[in-house]
Scaffold this motif. Structure first.
Motif, short mmCIF file in Angstrom:
data_model
loop_
_atom_site.label_atom_id
_atom_site.label_comp_id
_atom_site.label_asym_id
_atom_site.label_seq_id
_atom_site.Cartn_x
_atom_site.Cartn_y
_atom_site.Cartn_z
N SER A 77 7.65 8.64 8.07
CA SER A 77 9.05 8.22 8.02
C SER A 77 9.27 7.07 7.03
O SER A 77 8.41 6.20 6.88
CB SER A 77 9.49 7.78 9.41
OG SER A 77 10.71 7.08 9.35
N LEU A 78 10.46 7.08 6.41
CA LEU A 78 10.87 5.99 5.52
C LEU A 78 10.91 4.66 6.27
O LEU A 78 10.79 3.59 5.68
CB LEU A 78 12.25 6.32 4.94
CG LEU A 78 12.87 5.35 3.95
CD1 LEU A 78 12.07 5.29 2.66
CD2 LEU A 78 14.31 5.74 3.64
N GLN A 101 6.07 6.57 2.39
CA GLN A 101 7.20 6.34 1.49
C GLN A 101 7.28 4.92 0.95
O GLN A 101 8.30 4.52 0.40
CB GLN A 101 8.50 6.75 2.19
CG GLN A 101 8.47 8.22 2.59
CD GLN A 101 9.82 8.77 2.95
OE1 GLN A 101 10.81 8.48 2.29
NE2 GLN A 101 9.88 9.55 4.01
N TRP A 102 6.19 4.16 1.13
CA TRP A 102 6.14 2.80 0.57
C TRP A 102 4.80 2.60 -0.13
O TRP A 102 3.75 2.82 0.48
CB TRP A 102 6.35 1.75 1.68
CG TRP A 102 7.69 1.91 2.32
CD1 TRP A 102 7.97 2.64 3.45
CD2 TRP A 102 8.94 1.40 1.86
NE1 TRP A 102 9.32 2.60 3.72
CE2 TRP A 102 9.94 1.85 2.76
CE3 TRP A 102 9.32 0.60 0.77
CZ2 TRP A 102 11.29 1.54 2.61
CZ3 TRP A 102 10.66 0.29 0.62
CH2 TRP A 102 11.63 0.75 1.52
N TYR A 114 1.56 7.73 -2.09
CA TYR A 114 2.98 7.46 -2.27
C TYR A 114 3.52 8.48 -3.27
O TYR A 114 3.02 8.56 -4.39
CB TYR A 114 3.21 6.03 -2.78
CG TYR A 114 4.65 5.77 -3.15
CD1 TYR A 114 5.61 5.60 -2.17
CD2 TYR A 114 5.06 5.75 -4.49
CE1 TYR A 114 6.94 5.39 -2.49
CE2 TYR A 114 6.38 5.54 -4.82
CZ TYR A 114 7.32 5.36 -3.82
OH TYR A 114 8.64 5.17 -4.13
N GLY A 115 4.54 9.23 -2.87
CA GLY A 115 5.09 10.25 -3.78
C GLY A 115 6.60 10.12 -3.90
O GLY A 115 7.28 11.11 -4.09
N GLY A 116 7.10 8.90 -3.75
CA GLY A 116 8.55 8.69 -3.80
C GLY A 116 9.12 8.59 -2.39
O GLY A 116 8.38 8.65 -1.40
N GLN A 117 10.44 8.42 -2.35
CA GLN A 117 11.13 8.28 -1.07
C GLN A 117 12.17 9.38 -0.90
O GLN A 117 12.49 10.08 -1.86
CB GLN A 117 11.86 6.92 -1.02
CG GLN A 117 10.94 5.73 -1.12
CD GLN A 117 11.72 4.42 -1.05
OE1 GLN A 117 12.87 4.36 -1.45
NE2 GLN A 117 11.07 3.40 -0.54
N VAL A 118 12.68 9.53 0.30
CA VAL A 118 13.77 10.49 0.51
C VAL A 118 15.10 9.95 -0.01
O VAL A 118 16.08 10.67 -0.07
CB VAL A 118 13.96 10.89 2.00
CG1 VAL A 118 12.82 11.76 2.47
CG2 VAL A 118 14.11 9.68 2.89
N LEU A 119 15.12 8.68 -0.37
CA LEU A 119 16.37 8.07 -0.84
C LEU A 119 16.71 8.56 -2.25
O LEU A 119 15.84 8.61 -3.10
CB LEU A 119 16.24 6.55 -0.92
CG LEU A 119 16.38 5.81 0.39
CD1 LEU A 119 16.25 4.33 0.14
CD2 LEU A 119 17.72 6.11 1.03
#
Lengths: 119, 169
Positions: A77-78, A101-102, A114-119
């Motif tokens: 989760s973010l 996500q961090w 880390y592969g980016g965020q859902v944002l």
């Protein structure tokens, strides 16, 4: 697999969805019931890939997936910035791919990416 | 200010936020047209319109139309607001108060606040301070909307699945 509700009814209206038991947070009885569903679903459908963002419902799928030799991708989760969720900690040893996500969290965990965020 | 309030799908109650919202209507910081989706929190008030769960499409509409969205610091609710171009006022659920399994919403609220994505209130005083501030900005809030692009994580996972699996199916 998801939980029945107003959001899944809408977002997954065009999809085939199998309902899981909830709540799953710290709930051993529902974990057991979902493990039975997981066993059946994985045996009958024999998927090539399991992908999940958690939470508790993912645990039996990842352990049984490992047992049956199915590839798995877990996305934390973010909201988990400095440490993993309980689900994340339990799934970490068995997931084929483990995303957080961090970047700071990814650096502290050998396997986490880390592969980016859902944002 | 006409607000939409949601406390997410969590099974644990988040009474504290709904009581703050109720008080804000009494203090006339929020309008009586404020709509509350109370989910699994049982709450009654003659100041507010309260529904348990809106159909998802109606909830999206409510988020888009509200002058301010007030929510817990859950990732689903916050993402929904950001995708609808809203900067929500979040109050994190606290594990110590039995509002969630642990304090991860506090950390999430702090980081999102630092990134300028949300306004975060950690206590009653800050909640009312931010509400006053938001009323002042209210007319400008709708100018900060930006289109939603595909997030980086979605591209990463698609690439991973595409490379390793889709080609072999």
């Amino acid at each position: 697999m998801s939980f029945p509700g107003v959001d899944t009814d809408f977002l997954l209206a065009e999809e085939e969805m199998i309902a899981a038991y909830h709540p799953t947070n710290r709930n051993l009885f529902n974990l057991f019931r979902n493990a039975i569903i997981a066993w059946k679903v994985l045996r009958v459908r024999n998927p090539d890939l399991i992908i999940s963002t958690g939470a508790g419902v993912a645990i039996p799928f990842f352990y049984l997936g490992r047992l049956f030799g199915i590839k798995t991708i877990y996305i934390e989760s973010l909201t988990r910035i400095h440490g993993l969720s309980l689900t994340g900690k339990l799934i970490y040893p068995v997931a084929s791919h483990f995303y957080v996500q961090w970047p700071g969290l990814a650096r502290r965990l050998r396997k986490a990416v880390y592969g980016g965020q859902v944002l | 200010m006409r607000a939409f309030v949601t406390v997410g799908l969590d099974r644990k109650p988040f009474l504290r936020l709904l009581q703050l919202v109720d008080l804000a209507v009494e203090r006339q910081l929020l309008s009586r047209e404020t709509l509350v989706q109370c989910g699994h929190t049982d709450f009654c008030s003659r100041n507010l319109t309260i529904v348990k769960f809106l159909p998802f499409a109606s909830m999206l509409e409510a988020v888009k139309k509200a002058e301010l969205v007030i929510t817990h610091a859950g990732v689903g609710s916050v993402l929904l607001c950001l995708q609808a171009g809203q900067q929500p006022l979040v109050v994190p659920r606290e594990g110590d108060r039995g509002e969630h399994v642990d304090n991860h919403q506090l950390e999430f609220a702090e980081v999102m606040e630092a990134a300028g994505k949300v306004m975060a209130a950690y206590n009653k005083k800050e909640f009312f301070r931010l509400l006053e501030q938001a009323s002042a900005w209210c007319h400008n809030l709708h100018n900060v909307r930006e289109p939603v692009l595909e997030p980086e994580l979605a591209r990463t996972i698609k690439a991973l699945i595409g490379n390793r699996f889709l080609n072999t199916l």
